[in-house]
Write a protein that holds these residues in place. Sequence first.
Motif, mmCIF file in Angstrom:
data_model
loop_
_atom_site.group_PDB
_atom_site.id
_atom_site.type_symbol
_atom_site.label_atom_id
_atom_site.label_comp_id
_atom_site.label_asym_id
_atom_site.label_seq_id
_atom_site.Cartn_x
_atom_site.Cartn_y
_atom_site.Cartn_z
ATOM 1 N N PRO A 60 0.960 -1.050 -0.034
ATOM 2 C CA PRO A 60 0.117 -0.044 -0.099
ATOM 3 C C PRO A 60 1.012 1.329 0.107
ATOM 4 O O PRO A 60 0.116 2.357 -0.244
ATOM 5 C CB PRO A 60 -0.853 -0.061 1.284
ATOM 6 C CG PRO A 60 -0.168 -1.217 2.114
ATOM 7 C CD PRO A 60 0.651 -1.985 1.186
ATOM 8 N N ARG A 61 2.038 1.120 0.278
ATOM 9 C CA ARG A 61 2.998 2.251 0.495
ATOM 10 C C ARG A 61 4.078 2.608 -0.767
ATOM 11 O O ARG A 61 4.694 3.513 -1.003
ATOM 12 C CB ARG A 61 3.743 2.426 1.583
ATOM 13 C CG ARG A 61 2.655 2.502 2.737
ATOM 14 C CD ARG A 61 3.252 3.113 4.050
ATOM 15 N NE ARG A 61 2.221 3.184 4.973
ATOM 16 C CZ ARG A 61 2.526 3.096 6.391
ATOM 17 N NH1 ARG A 61 3.752 2.791 6.643
ATOM 18 N NH2 ARG A 61 1.467 3.063 7.154
ATOM 19 N N ARG A 62 4.545 1.258 -1.278
ATOM 20 C CA ARG A 62 5.305 1.567 -2.509
ATOM 21 C C ARG A 62 5.090 0.466 -3.651
ATOM 22 O O ARG A 62 4.779 -0.558 -3.721
ATOM 23 C CB ARG A 62 6.732 0.766 -1.892
ATOM 24 C CG ARG A 62 7.273 1.777 -1.037
ATOM 25 C CD ARG A 62 8.437 2.550 -1.807
ATOM 26 N NE ARG A 62 9.283 2.244 -2.595
ATOM 27 C CZ ARG A 62 10.359 1.758 -2.327
ATOM 28 N NH1 ARG A 62 10.945 1.812 -0.721
ATOM 29 N NH2 ARG A 62 11.445 1.140 -2.969
ATOM 30 N N ALA A 63 4.907 1.072 -5.017
ATOM 31 C CA ALA A 63 4.467 0.438 -6.104
ATOM 32 C C ALA A 63 5.672 -0.690 -6.589
ATOM 33 O O ALA A 63 5.322 -1.548 -7.294
ATOM 34 C CB ALA A 63 4.528 1.357 -7.248
ATOM 35 N N ASP A 64 6.907 -0.721 -6.039
ATOM 36 C CA ASP A 64 8.008 -1.454 -6.427
ATOM 37 C C ASP A 64 8.303 -2.782 -5.428
ATOM 38 O O ASP A 64 9.254 -3.292 -5.313
ATOM 39 C CB ASP A 64 9.094 -0.836 -6.597
ATOM 40 C CG ASP A 64 9.828 -0.196 -5.516
ATOM 41 O OD1 ASP A 64 9.192 0.012 -4.311
ATOM 42 O OD2 ASP A 64 10.925 0.140 -5.597
ATOM 43 N N ILE A 65 7.179 -2.935 -4.475
ATOM 44 C CA ILE A 65 7.068 -3.828 -3.453
ATOM 45 C C ILE A 65 6.017 -4.758 -3.664
ATOM 46 O O ILE A 65 4.943 -4.078 -3.494
ATOM 47 C CB ILE A 65 7.433 -3.466 -2.025
ATOM 48 C CG1 ILE A 65 8.554 -2.379 -1.839
ATOM 49 C CG2 ILE A 65 7.605 -4.447 -0.970
ATOM 50 C CD1 ILE A 65 10.096 -2.716 -1.802
ATOM 51 N N HIS A 66 6.385 -6.184 -3.892
ATOM 52 C CA HIS A 66 4.962 -7.122 -3.931
ATOM 53 C C HIS A 66 4.919 -7.905 -2.865
ATOM 54 O O HIS A 66 6.063 -8.480 -2.520
ATOM 55 C CB HIS A 66 4.780 -7.660 -5.211
ATOM 56 C CG HIS A 66 4.503 -6.702 -6.375
ATOM 57 N ND1 HIS A 66 5.222 -5.733 -7.096
ATOM 58 C CD2 HIS A 66 3.198 -6.419 -7.236
ATOM 59 C CE1 HIS A 66 4.335 -4.901 -7.940
ATOM 60 N NE2 HIS A 66 3.384 -5.603 -7.882
ATOM 61 N N ALA A 67 3.762 -8.491 -2.565
ATOM 62 C CA ALA A 67 3.678 -9.482 -1.520
ATOM 63 C C ALA A 67 2.786 -10.653 -2.273
ATOM 64 O O ALA A 67 2.052 -10.611 -3.158
ATOM 65 C CB ALA A 67 2.872 -9.095 -0.398
ATOM 66 N N VAL A 68 3.592 -12.014 -2.204
ATOM 67 C CA VAL A 68 3.161 -12.787 -2.912
ATOM 68 C C VAL A 68 2.746 -14.053 -1.973
ATOM 69 O O VAL A 68 3.312 -14.465 -0.928
ATOM 70 C CB VAL A 68 4.183 -13.660 -3.614
ATOM 71 C CG1 VAL A 68 3.831 -14.829 -4.502
ATOM 72 C CG2 VAL A 68 4.653 -12.557 -4.660
ATOM 73 N N VAL A 74 3.939 -15.825 2.983
ATOM 74 C CA VAL A 74 4.069 -14.683 2.276
ATOM 75 C C VAL A 74 5.469 -14.461 2.039
ATOM 76 O O VAL A 74 6.615 -14.657 2.891
ATOM 77 C CB VAL A 74 3.787 -13.369 3.017
ATOM 78 C CG1 VAL A 74 3.673 -12.233 1.838
ATOM 79 C CG2 VAL A 74 1.899 -13.596 3.114
ATOM 80 N N LEU A 75 5.876 -14.146 0.618
ATOM 81 C CA LEU A 75 7.261 -13.770 -0.232
ATOM 82 C C LEU A 75 7.315 -12.195 -0.312
ATOM 83 O O LEU A 75 6.054 -12.125 -1.117
ATOM 84 C CB LEU A 75 7.431 -14.640 -1.008
ATOM 85 C CG LEU A 75 8.989 -14.678 -1.520
ATOM 86 C CD1 LEU A 75 9.966 -14.891 -0.611
ATOM 87 C CD2 LEU A 75 9.175 -15.344 -2.917
ATOM 88 N N ALA A 76 7.837 -11.261 -0.045
ATOM 89 C CA ALA A 76 7.966 -10.053 -0.274
ATOM 90 C C ALA A 76 9.289 -10.074 -1.741
ATOM 91 O O ALA A 76 10.264 -10.340 -1.252
ATOM 92 C CB ALA A 76 8.345 -9.263 0.709
ATOM 93 N N LEU A 77 8.757 -9.267 -2.623
ATOM 94 C CA LEU A 77 9.846 -9.051 -3.936
ATOM 95 C C LEU A 77 9.997 -7.710 -3.904
ATOM 96 O O LEU A 77 9.081 -6.845 -3.990
ATOM 97 C CB LEU A 77 8.984 -9.809 -5.126
ATOM 98 C CG LEU A 77 9.000 -11.308 -4.814
ATOM 99 C CD1 LEU A 77 8.158 -11.764 -6.140
ATOM 100 C CD2 LEU A 77 10.368 -11.977 -4.759
#
Length: 169
Positions: A60-68, A74-77
Amino acid sequence: MTGDNENELSRRAFLSMSWRRADPAVSTEPSRPATASSLVLLGSIQSLRDLAVGEVVVSPRRADIHAVRTTTGVLALHSRCPNDGALVAWRADERSEDSLTPSGRFYCSRDASIFNRLGELVAGSADGPLPALVIAERDGSLWADEAKPEALENEERLRREFEFPRPPE
């Protein structure tokens, strides 16, 4: 540029370096210790647990961080291309490159590299996988530590996964 001088840069290398310096979201510094300012919210533990396996959401705060959402957690990329730092887009409607679900993959529009939902390089000229981030738990939420991105390979990347505790039986 003729390439005769070993100190000369290619046009692509020059543009890549200047783009990285111009974009504050792309760090050229080595990893540093985690601080409150290096943590990026992924979401509440419950909201991430409620995602379907294989679902990918942007921070919700950064367009270049994704949670899978994986089968166990959960994995964060960090969804920036390892080649040049370009933002890598999540394409939920495209054919999947992994076995979690039939659709969805990451795509870099600059070099046409394709990554599966776990960040592993599937095709293209990228230098390696998308960096997996360390995940910290604080006050019922999960946070990705952007100070420690690493482009780990296969099994090592999955060690970065935050595993949800199993409910008591």
